[in-house]
Scaffold this motif. Structure first.
Motif, PDB file in Angstrom:
ATOM      1  N   GLN A  55      45.285  39.069  42.769  1.00 35.51           N
ATOM      2  CA  GLN A  55      44.956  38.351  44.000  1.00 35.51           C
ATOM      3  C   GLN A  55      44.994  39.277  45.204  1.00 35.51           C
ATOM      4  O   GLN A  55      44.116  39.230  46.070  1.00 35.51           O
ATOM      5  CB  GLN A  55      45.918  37.170  44.163  1.00 35.51           C
ATOM      6  N   VAL A  56      45.996  40.139  45.275  1.00 37.95           N
ATOM      7  CA  VAL A  56      46.089  41.080  46.389  1.00 37.95           C
ATOM      8  C   VAL A  56      44.901  42.044  46.383  1.00 37.95           C
ATOM      9  O   VAL A  56      44.374  42.412  47.442  1.00 37.95           O
ATOM     10  CB  VAL A  56      47.419  41.859  46.331  1.00 37.95           C
ATOM     11  N   ALA A  57      44.453  42.415  45.202  1.00 40.96           N
ATOM     12  CA  ALA A  57      43.339  43.362  45.081  1.00 40.96           C
ATOM     13  C   ALA A  57      41.976  42.692  45.165  1.00 40.96           C
ATOM     14  O   ALA A  57      40.944  43.379  45.124  1.00 40.96           O
ATOM     15  CB  ALA A  57      43.448  44.124  43.757  1.00 40.96           C
ATOM     16  N   GLY A  58      41.956  41.355  45.280  1.00 34.92           N
ATOM     17  CA  GLY A  58      40.676  40.649  45.309  1.00 34.92           C
ATOM     18  C   GLY A  58      39.997  40.586  43.957  1.00 34.92           C
ATOM     19  O   GLY A  58      38.790  40.364  43.873  1.00 34.92           O
ATOM     20  N   ALA A  59      40.770  40.770  42.892  1.00 36.12           N
ATOM     21  CA  ALA A  59      40.195  40.804  41.547  1.00 36.12           C
ATOM     22  C   ALA A  59      40.472  39.533  40.754  1.00 36.12           C
ATOM     23  O   ALA A  59      40.091  39.448  39.589  1.00 36.12           O
ATOM     24  CB  ALA A  59      40.751  42.011  40.782  1.00 36.12           C
ATOM     25  N   ALA A  60      41.146  38.551  41.355  1.00 38.22           N
ATOM     26  CA  ALA A  60      41.401  37.276  40.693  1.00 38.22           C
ATOM     27  C   ALA A  60      40.211  36.357  40.953  1.00 38.22           C
ATOM     28  O   ALA A  60      39.889  36.040  42.097  1.00 38.22           O
ATOM     29  CB  ALA A  60      42.682  36.647  41.216  1.00 38.22           C
ATOM     30  N   SER A  61      39.552  35.928  39.899  1.00 39.06           N
ATOM     31  CA  SER A  61      38.307  35.175  40.035  1.00 39.06           C
ATOM     32  C   SER A  61      38.560  33.681  40.185  1.00 39.06           C
ATOM     33  O   SER A  61      39.301  33.080  39.397  1.00 39.06           O
ATOM     34  CB  SER A  61      37.414  35.406  38.814  1.00 39.06           C
ATOM     35  N   TYR A  62      37.958  33.099  41.210  1.00 43.01           N
ATOM     36  CA  TYR A  62      37.877  31.653  41.368  1.00 43.01           C
ATOM     37  C   TYR A  62      36.454  31.232  41.000  1.00 43.01           C
ATOM     38  O   TYR A  62      35.586  32.077  40.739  1.00 43.01           O
ATOM     39  CB  TYR A  62      38.260  31.253  42.789  1.00 43.01           C
ATOM     40  N   ILE A  63      36.182  29.950  40.974  1.00 42.94           N
ATOM     41  CA  ILE A  63      34.904  29.492  40.416  1.00 42.94           C
ATOM     42  C   ILE A  63      33.720  30.068  41.188  1.00 42.94           C
ATOM     43  O   ILE A  63      32.714  30.465  40.594  1.00 42.94           O
ATOM     44  CB  ILE A  63      34.864  27.951  40.377  1.00 42.94           C
TER      45      ILE A  63
END
Length: 806
Positions: A55-63
């Motif tokens: 999440q901090v790296a912007g790599a956690a995918s949301y829909i």
């Protein structure tokens, strides 16, 4: 940091290795003799959230981050502009003529049942012959791009004949407009108790609703597959219900619909049922056009379309003795449910259950009205009606203390449930015995830790000499029941797969909305198999893996899914233990799993090596697990029984200051002592306590929903609706954990933590009412009930002070 027990943690101490070790040792003392050493266990330690780095790296995918299939189209909703009216027609010709527009979807395009598969069957997929609130979805425009769809919606012309609208609880009560029949709960003889009371007091007030304001708005992505099968990505707390709703609307079997949710950007109850609406709308559009459809509401649409926390209005008549003990209570609660039932029945039921909070009510009568209005259909929100029940009894006790000139802490302690059956004051008004009450110890402990008595004296001295700024201080407890009141939802399933390299994959029926459920489940499975936490991966919630899963709600996510996953892991562990026993000629009970090793009386083996050998010998390395909550039973017709497995407890001491000239107010200090049993992950639990408190503070201070006289929600964006921000957090904000394990056999000795802390913020409301009472000055008015409408905006504070009129 408070040193009274090894599990007492301040918010600044969760990463302190000394604290972590003390916490682990305390947990070890409660463990079974065969348990591995504390330093080898995952539970009881503050591990980071499983998605934190991504999440901090912007790599956690949301829909909305997922790659889209070729041919995906985008939908935008057509919203009613009238609160109540006859829908005569929809003219979409101008919209269809715009570039990129591929079609319009209306009620006639629903291939299955045109009513949603909600339990009351009272809400259409799309508006049929009438509209019921401003913002009701009448249909969709589908286009090649999001902006083309949204521009085209503005070209759609609606023919609606306005009808009379009911826009308030008072109007609904007068018209007897209800989404469900009223409910009455009685114990003893309230009328006789009131008549015989030494003192008597009447009062009334209101608390508003609350917007969920999740960071990720409502979204669904529906993809038609081969042979009438479907794959739906939904930001939902209840994938199983989305599956059922989509199948119902499409007229197909549940098995043809797969619903997946890796994570949500917040839910708070707003995605328990109402995420299903978007999935159904997207699926109906995809069915009509034969293309994948993505539907994402922008923030304004989300406000206008979706339901909120239920606003409540109260009237009470209470009798009490000279010490403040309640001797009779007649309570009238009216919930604004909006235009359909949604979850209003169980929400209002839980408000009835929690209208005692922590206090014994000997002679009580409670009337609960579920009012139908022409507004958004209100829905689940953190606490699920519990806060609306707790706030009224706390306000009553505050008013009693004020009338008698007593300290409210003493009045609250006087009314607590008994410690055990010997006191004869430990059965609730819904006939559940309170067996685990710790508030007789917890509340005085917080009183001492927070220096409550000294601060009360200092505040009284301050208020006596400060003509403009007035301070208030209050301690309020919480006793919150843990389980779904609908008994059938108290079940869960999970799968645990151990691969030949020794890595572990877990799938369970719960959903991750930022609360750390997947992290805790991974910790539980890691300890059950005796492997390092990093070897356990929890995958996306998926109806094709665990069927018929309950919603992640009612604070039961870890209780249910963690236990199911533990049982699944235990089955695999037992298979491996039996295999090793066969090699070493020992009993299965002699085998221990810890630190990535399998330890028998004869040999220590690496877990990975045992797994490889077991596979070669055809030993099953995966299993399912199932758990159902024991002991609970509940008669929904009479609202009696044991609806809860156990109670979570806590208390908060809050200090506030108000400006009597402007009505502005600020929370200046908070001390919390909260019961999470033996914490599985102290950092996550403390985060939940802090977050729940701040969200509750927002409900009671700044988050005001305003509908105008036409039924239009005027507060529908961040510019007009204020959630707490960093500047609203008090400089002194301390959280300590109560050290005792859950007295019921819950996973790891833990207790639920998601919802109970929300109600700790009622201490903010009571502190504000005390400050208002100080601002009214001495005399008769200072003893009268303080009628402070929540949220305590500057306007409402001035109104409570008598500076402005209604």
């Amino acid at each position: 940091m408070n040193q009274r027990d090894p599990l007492s943690l301040s918010r600044d101490a969760v990463d302190d290795p000394v604290v972590a070790e003390a916490n682990a040792q305390a947990a070890e003392a409660q463990a079974a003799p065969s348990a591995p050493p504390a330093e080898l266990r995952a539970m009881g330690r503050s591990h980071i959230h499983e998605s934190a780095r991504a999440q901090v790296a912007g790599a956690a995918s949301y829909i909305d981050d997922l790659p889209e299939i070729k041919g995906t189209l985008y939908a935008a909703p057509i919203l009613s502009t009238v609160a109540h009216g006859r829908l005569n027609g929809v003219d979409a010709s101008a919209a269809l003529a715009l570039p990129g527009v591929r079609g319009v979807v209306l009620a006639a395009d629903v291939p299955g049942d045109k009513m949603l598969a909600a339990f009351a069957h009272d809400e259409p997929v799309f508006a049929l012959d009438t509209v019921q609130h401003i913002g009701q979805v009448i249909g969709l425009v589908v286009a090649d791009t999001v902006m083309q769809a949204r521009r085209a919606v503005r070209a759609v012309k609606l023919d609606i004949t306005p009808l009379p609208a009911i826009l308030s609880v008072q109007a609904a009560l007068e018209a007897q407009s209800y989404v469900l029949p009223p409910v009455f709960v009685r114990r003893g003889d309230a009328a006789a108790g009131l008549a015989a009371s030494q003192h008597r007091l009447e009062g009334s007030f209101e608390v508003g609703g609350q917007e969920h304001f999740y960071l990720e708005g409502q979204i669904a992505y529906a993809m038609p597959l081969e042979q009438k099968q479907w794959w739906v990505y939904s930001s939902t707390q209840h994938p199983g219900e989305v599956q059922h709703w989509v199948a119902h609307a499409l007229g197909i079997d549940n098995h043809a619909v797969r619903v997946e949710c890796r994570r949500m950007g917040g839910g708070f109850g707003g995605k328990e049922t109402q995420a299903g609406h978007l999935a159904v709308w997207a699926a109906v559009a995809a069915h009509k056009l034969g293309r994948p459809i993505k539907l994402r509401l922008d923030r304004d649409e989300d406000f206008m379309v979706t339901g909120k926390r239920h606003p409540f209005a109260y009237r009470y008549d209470v009798g009490f003795d000279g010490t403040g003990r309640i001797t009779g209570l007649n309570l009238h609660m009216a919930a604004n449910c909006g235009f359909s039932a949604d979850l209003s029945g169980p929400v209002a039921d839980r408000a009835v259950f929690h209208s005692d909070n922590a206090y014994y009510l000997s002679d009580v009568e409670i009337a609960s009205y579920r009012c139908k209005t022409n507004t958004q259909s209100h829905t689940a929100f953190r606490g699920f009606g519990g806060p609306q029940g707790v706030v009224v009894i706390e306000a009553i006790l505050g008013d009693i203390a004020r009338a008698l000139g007593l300290d409210a802490q003493d009045v609250r302690l006087r009314n607590l449930y008994g410690r055990d059956a010997s006191e004869g004051r430990n059965v609730t008004h819904y006939q559940m015995t309170v067996e685990d009450n710790i508030l007789h110890e917890l509340m005085p402990q917080l009183e001492r830790d927070a220096n409550y008595r000294e601060r009360q004296a200092a505040i009284a001295a301050w208020n006596a000499t400060s003509p403009v700024l007035k301070r208030g201080l209050a301690i309020t407890p919480v006793k919150f029941g843990i389980s779904f009141t609908a008994t059938l939802f108290n079940q869960a399933g999970a799968l645990v797969h151990v691969y030949t390299d020794g890595s572990v994959q877990v799938n369970h029926g719960g959903t991750e909305m930022g609360q750390g459920l997947h992290t805790k489940v991974a910790q539980i499975v890691a300890d059950e198999l005796g492997v390092p936490l990093h070897r356990v991966l929890v995958t996306a919630s998926d109806t094709s893996k665990v069927p018929n899963a309950s919603a992640t709600a009612a604070s039961s996510g870890t209780d249910l899914n963690g236990r199911a996953a533990q049982f699944a892991a235990r089955h695999v562990r037992d298979n491996l233990a039996a295999y090793v026993c066969g090699l070493d000629g020992c009993g299965a009970g002699a085998i221990r799993f810890a630190g990535g090793q399998v330890i028998s009386p004869k040999q220590v083996r690496a877990f990975d090596d045992v797994v490889k050998e077991a596979y070669a010998n055809r030993i099953q390395l995966w299993s399912d697990g199932f758990y159902r909550t024991p002991k609970i039973h509940y008669d929904k017709a009479t609202l009696t029984g044991r609806p809860f497995y156990y109670f979570s407890y806590g208390a908060a001491c809050t200090e506030v200051v108000i400006d009597t000239l402007t009505g502005e107010n600020r929370v200046v200090a908070v001390d919390i002592l909260h019961d999470v049993g033996h914490s599985i992950n102290p950092a996550i639990d403390i985060g939940q306590i802090e977050g729940g408190f701040v969200q509750g503070m927002g409900w009671l201070t700044t988050e005001q929903l305003v509908w105008n006289d036409k039924g239009y929600l005027a507060t529908h964006a961040p510019s007009t609706y204020k959630i707490p921000a960093t500047g609203d957090i008090p400089a002194h904000f301390r959280v300590d954990l109560w050290p005792e394990a859950n007295r019921e056999d819950n996973v790891g000795g833990s207790k639920a933590v998601g919802e109970p802390p929300f109600m700790l913020a009622i201490s903010v409301y009571e502190a504000l009412r005390n400050a208002v009472a100080a601002g009214r000055g001495a005399g008769e008015d200072s003893l009268a009930p303080v009628r402070l409408t929540a949220p305590a905006t500057a306007e409402n504070v001035l109104r409570a002070l008598g500076k402005i009129s209604d």
